[in-house]
Write an enzyme that holds these catalytic residues in place. Structure first.
Site, PDB file in Angstrom:
ATOM      1  N   ASP A 111       0.920  -1.146   0.009  1.00 33.21           N
ATOM      2  CA  ASP A 111      -0.112   0.088  -0.017  1.00 33.21           C
ATOM      3  C   ASP A 111       0.948   1.091  -0.080  1.00 33.21           C
ATOM      4  O   ASP A 111       1.932   0.984   0.364  1.00 33.21           O
ATOM      5  CB  ASP A 111      -0.866  -0.134   1.231  1.00 33.21           C
ATOM      6  CG  ASP A 111      -2.235   0.734   0.988  1.00 33.21           C
ATOM      7  OD1 ASP A 111      -3.391   0.122   0.797  1.00 33.21           O
ATOM      8  OD2 ASP A 111      -2.300   1.963   0.815  1.00 33.21           O
ATOM      9  N   ASP A 128       4.151   1.709  -4.355  1.00 33.74           N
ATOM     10  CA  ASP A 128       3.295   2.357  -5.395  1.00 33.74           C
ATOM     11  C   ASP A 128       3.101   1.568  -6.358  1.00 33.74           C
ATOM     12  O   ASP A 128       4.066   1.444  -7.188  1.00 33.74           O
ATOM     13  CB  ASP A 128       3.812   3.761  -5.467  1.00 33.74           C
ATOM     14  CG  ASP A 128       2.763   4.630  -6.285  1.00 33.74           C
ATOM     15  OD1 ASP A 128       2.086   3.925  -6.956  1.00 33.74           O
ATOM     16  OD2 ASP A 128       2.888   5.790  -6.457  1.00 33.74           O
ATOM     17  N   ASN A 186      -5.602  -5.433  -6.168  1.00 31.57           N
ATOM     18  CA  ASN A 186      -6.877  -4.904  -5.455  1.00 31.57           C
ATOM     19  C   ASN A 186      -6.612  -3.231  -5.390  1.00 31.57           C
ATOM     20  O   ASN A 186      -7.656  -2.617  -5.294  1.00 31.57           O
ATOM     21  CB  ASN A 186      -7.133  -5.309  -3.925  1.00 31.57           C
ATOM     22  CG  ASN A 186      -8.095  -4.769  -3.170  1.00 31.57           C
ATOM     23  OD1 ASN A 186      -9.189  -4.610  -3.475  1.00 31.57           O
ATOM     24  ND2 ASN A 186      -7.469  -3.892  -2.349  1.00 31.57           N
ATOM     25  N   TYR A 191     -12.538   5.672 -14.448  1.00 30.06           N
ATOM     26  CA  TYR A 191     -12.518   4.719 -13.823  1.00 30.06           C
ATOM     27  C   TYR A 191     -13.333   3.500 -14.599  1.00 30.06           C
ATOM     28  O   TYR A 191     -12.895   2.277 -14.517  1.00 30.06           O
ATOM     29  CB  TYR A 191     -13.565   4.730 -12.452  1.00 30.06           C
ATOM     30  CG  TYR A 191     -13.793   3.835 -11.556  1.00 30.06           C
ATOM     31  CD1 TYR A 191     -12.746   3.298 -10.642  1.00 30.06           C
ATOM     32  CD2 TYR A 191     -15.131   2.950 -11.621  1.00 30.06           C
ATOM     33  CE1 TYR A 191     -12.829   2.344  -9.829  1.00 30.06           C
ATOM     34  CE2 TYR A 191     -15.144   1.785 -10.717  1.00 30.06           C
ATOM     35  CZ  TYR A 191     -14.065   1.599  -9.903  1.00 30.06           C
ATOM     36  OH  TYR A 191     -14.213   0.588  -8.934  1.00 30.06           O
ATOM     37  N   LYS A 248     -11.382  -0.130 -15.463  1.00 27.03           N
ATOM     38  CA  LYS A 248     -12.075  -1.403 -14.944  1.00 27.03           C
ATOM     39  C   LYS A 248     -12.655  -2.340 -16.021  1.00 27.03           C
ATOM     40  O   LYS A 248     -12.337  -3.350 -15.931  1.00 27.03           O
ATOM     41  CB  LYS A 248     -13.113  -1.063 -14.012  1.00 27.03           C
ATOM     42  CG  LYS A 248     -12.938  -0.613 -12.597  1.00 27.03           C
ATOM     43  CD  LYS A 248     -11.695  -1.248 -11.961  1.00 27.03           C
ATOM     44  CE  LYS A 248     -11.302  -0.767 -10.612  1.00 27.03           C
ATOM     45  NZ  LYS A 248     -10.336  -1.503  -9.851  1.00 27.03           N
TER      46      LYS A 248
HETATM   47  N1  LIG Z   1     -15.946  -0.546  -2.490  1.00 32.89           N
HETATM   48  C1  LIG Z   1     -16.601  -0.710  -3.607  1.00 32.89           C
HETATM   49  O1  LIG Z   1     -17.734  -0.397  -3.580  1.00 32.89           O
HETATM   50  C2  LIG Z   1     -15.708  -1.314  -5.071  1.00 32.89           C
HETATM   51  C3  LIG Z   1     -16.580  -1.574  -5.777  1.00 32.89           C
HETATM   52  C4  LIG Z   1     -16.178  -2.322  -6.990  1.00 32.89           C
HETATM   53  C5  LIG Z   1     -14.680  -2.170  -7.140  1.00 32.89           C
HETATM   54  N2  LIG Z   1     -13.978  -1.967  -6.202  1.00 32.89           N
HETATM   55  C6  LIG Z   1     -12.621  -1.995  -6.168  1.00 32.89           C
HETATM   56  O2  LIG Z   1     -11.914  -2.871  -5.155  1.00 32.89           O
HETATM   57  C7  LIG Z   1     -10.782  -2.310  -4.604  1.00 32.89           C
HETATM   58  C8  LIG Z   1     -10.615  -1.677  -3.187  1.00 32.89           C
HETATM   59  O3  LIG Z   1     -11.371  -0.946  -2.984  1.00 32.89           O
HETATM   60  P1  LIG Z   1     -11.852  -0.398  -1.608  1.00 32.89           P
HETATM   61  O4  LIG Z   1     -13.175   0.087  -1.524  1.00 32.89           O
HETATM   62  O5  LIG Z   1     -11.248  -1.315  -0.687  1.00 32.89           O
HETATM   63  O6  LIG Z   1     -10.895   0.948  -1.613  1.00 32.89           O
HETATM   64  P2  LIG Z   1     -10.196   1.781  -0.613  1.00 32.89           P
HETATM   65  O7  LIG Z   1      -9.810   3.087  -0.924  1.00 32.89           O
HETATM   66  O8  LIG Z   1     -10.777   1.387   0.874  1.00 32.89           O
HETATM   67  O9  LIG Z   1      -8.821   0.900  -0.810  1.00 32.89           O
HETATM   68  C9  LIG Z   1      -7.922   1.151  -2.023  1.00 32.89           C
HETATM   69  C10 LIG Z   1      -6.411   1.002  -1.279  1.00 32.89           C
HETATM   70  O10 LIG Z   1      -5.504   1.060  -2.500  1.00 32.89           O
HETATM   71  C11 LIG Z   1      -4.217   1.844  -2.055  1.00 32.89           C
HETATM   72  N3  LIG Z   1      -3.840   2.656  -2.885  1.00 32.89           N
HETATM   73  C12 LIG Z   1      -4.081   3.672  -3.764  1.00 32.89           C
HETATM   74  N4  LIG Z   1      -3.227   4.047  -4.683  1.00 32.89           N
HETATM   75  C13 LIG Z   1      -2.262   3.219  -4.458  1.00 32.89           C
HETATM   76  C14 LIG Z   1      -0.940   2.867  -5.212  1.00 32.89           C
HETATM   77  N5  LIG Z   1      -0.774   3.708  -6.401  1.00 32.89           N
HETATM   78  N6  LIG Z   1      -0.304   2.004  -4.832  1.00 32.89           N
HETATM   79  C15 LIG Z   1      -0.728   1.016  -4.040  1.00 32.89           C
HETATM   80  N7  LIG Z   1      -1.708   1.055  -3.079  1.00 32.89           N
HETATM   81  C16 LIG Z   1      -2.705   2.249  -3.554  1.00 32.89           C
HETATM   82  C17 LIG Z   1      -5.002   3.165  -0.958  1.00 32.89           C
HETATM   83  O11 LIG Z   1      -4.023   3.396  -0.043  1.00 32.89           O
HETATM   84  C18 LIG Z   1      -5.946   2.113  -0.229  1.00 32.89           C
HETATM   85  O12 LIG Z   1      -5.686   1.636   0.991  1.00 32.89           O
HETATM   86  C19 LIG Z   1     -10.365  -0.963  -5.729  1.00 32.89           C
HETATM   87  O13 LIG Z   1      -9.821  -1.470  -7.030  1.00 32.89           O
HETATM   88  C20 LIG Z   1     -11.815  -0.662  -6.214  1.00 32.89           C
HETATM   89  O14 LIG Z   1     -12.159   0.031  -7.377  1.00 32.89           O
HETATM   90  C21 LIG Z   1     -14.607  -1.225  -4.923  1.00 32.89           C
END
Ligand SMILES: NC(=O)c1ccc[n+]([C@@H]2O[C@H](COP(=O)([O-])OP(=O)(O)OC[C@H]3O[C@@H](n4cnc5c(N)ncnc54)[C@H](O)[C@@H]3O)[C@@H](O)[C@H]2O)c1
Length: 257
Positions: free
Chosen positions: A36, A64, A91, A159, A163
């Protein structure tokens, strides 16, 4: 304990879904590495895992995913610490504060969303697949989204493109990595109240907007992080050995492809 002896790398592992994936995979017997960019959230997430699962190894690394060099270095550190990477969950991502109308989207917005979600997934696959190939196989699970499956009003254009790109990447990689025993699949969640930010976004909708959203979901409700994690556990485990190149619609029936 179907994942005993396996090592799972979860990018964005300090976020809402990442933590749920880590909890579920550690319960299934895996050792865990989280990548992260948020150092304090990473420390918190690894400490929580270490506290509840003292007999498992849990490592948090700042990386990153946008940078191939940073990913490569962190993957090397992960292998030094844990011995291998058997499961990769791509993720890290999200709409990263950019759900905007088309004409308000800046080049920086576009680059950020495409770089973290799509290029980050590619970078991690490219760093980890040779290790999996040399060990005779592995599992990769990529995070797509309902936003990549169909037009969704809550996500922006970058986005949606990122995706949907992850779906193409998943299929193409499945074809190339299949002969090495590597299964590559994606999940496409709908809205998941994965953390405070998602809860806030949901609560900012009016009751009518919430109702409108729920009416688009045949199962009539949003998903929990744990429900998404169960699908990830399945795709990482023995039951999914003959599944590759698939997109599992973990969105309550909102998209039926
Ligand atoms: N929550 C939802 O409703 C949902 C729905 C569909 C898809 N998703 C996908 O699921 C995944 C996780 O979503 P979430 O809701 O847990 O989001 P979140 O924001 O809670 O977690 C995302 C994590 O990614 C980290 N991150 C951001 N940029 C980064 C980078 N450059 N390198 C490494 N880490 C990085 C952030 O610090 C964070 O901890 C994402 O890919 C999101 O698009 C989420």
């Amino acid at each position: 304990m179907e994942l005993t002896g396996k090592v799972a790398l979860i990018t964005g592992g300090a976020g809402g879904l990442g933590r749920a994936f880590a909890r579920t995979l550690v319960e299934a017997g895996a050792d865990i590495c989280l990548f992260d960019v948020d150092q304090s959230a990473l420390d918190e997430a690894t400490a929580a895992l270490a506290q509840t699962h003292k007999h498992r190894r849990c490592v948090g690394l700042t990386a990153d995913v946008r940078s191939p060099a940073a990913v490569q270095q962190a993957v090397t550190e992960a292998v030094t610490a844990l011995g291998s990477i058997d499961i990769l969950i791509n993720n890290a991502g999200g709409s990263l504060h950019t759900p905007k109308a088309l004409l308000e989207i800046t080049e920086a917005d576009w680059d950020l969303v495409l770089d973290v979600n799509l290029k980050g997934t590619f970078n991690c696959c490219q760093a980890v697949i040779p290790l999996m190939r040399d060990r005779g196989g592995g599992r990769i699970i990529n995070l797509s989204s309902i936003g990549g499956r169909t037009a969704s009003i809550v996500t922006g254009v970058p986005y949606a493109a990122a995706k949907a790109g992850i779906i193409g990447l998943t299929r193409r990689l499945a074809k190339e990595a299949g002969p090495w025993g590597i299964n590559v699949n994606a999940i496409a969640p709908g809205t998941v109240l994965s953390g405070e930010r998602m809860v806030r976004l949901w609560q900012e909708l009016s009751p009518a907007e919430q109702q409108q959203t729920l009416e688009t979901i045949p199962l009539g409700r949003l998903s929990t992080p744990e429900e998404q994690a169960e699908v990830v556990r399945f795709l990482a485990g023995p039951g999914a050995v003959y599944i590759t190149g698939a997109v599992i619609d973990t969105n309550g029936g909102r998209f039926m492809g």
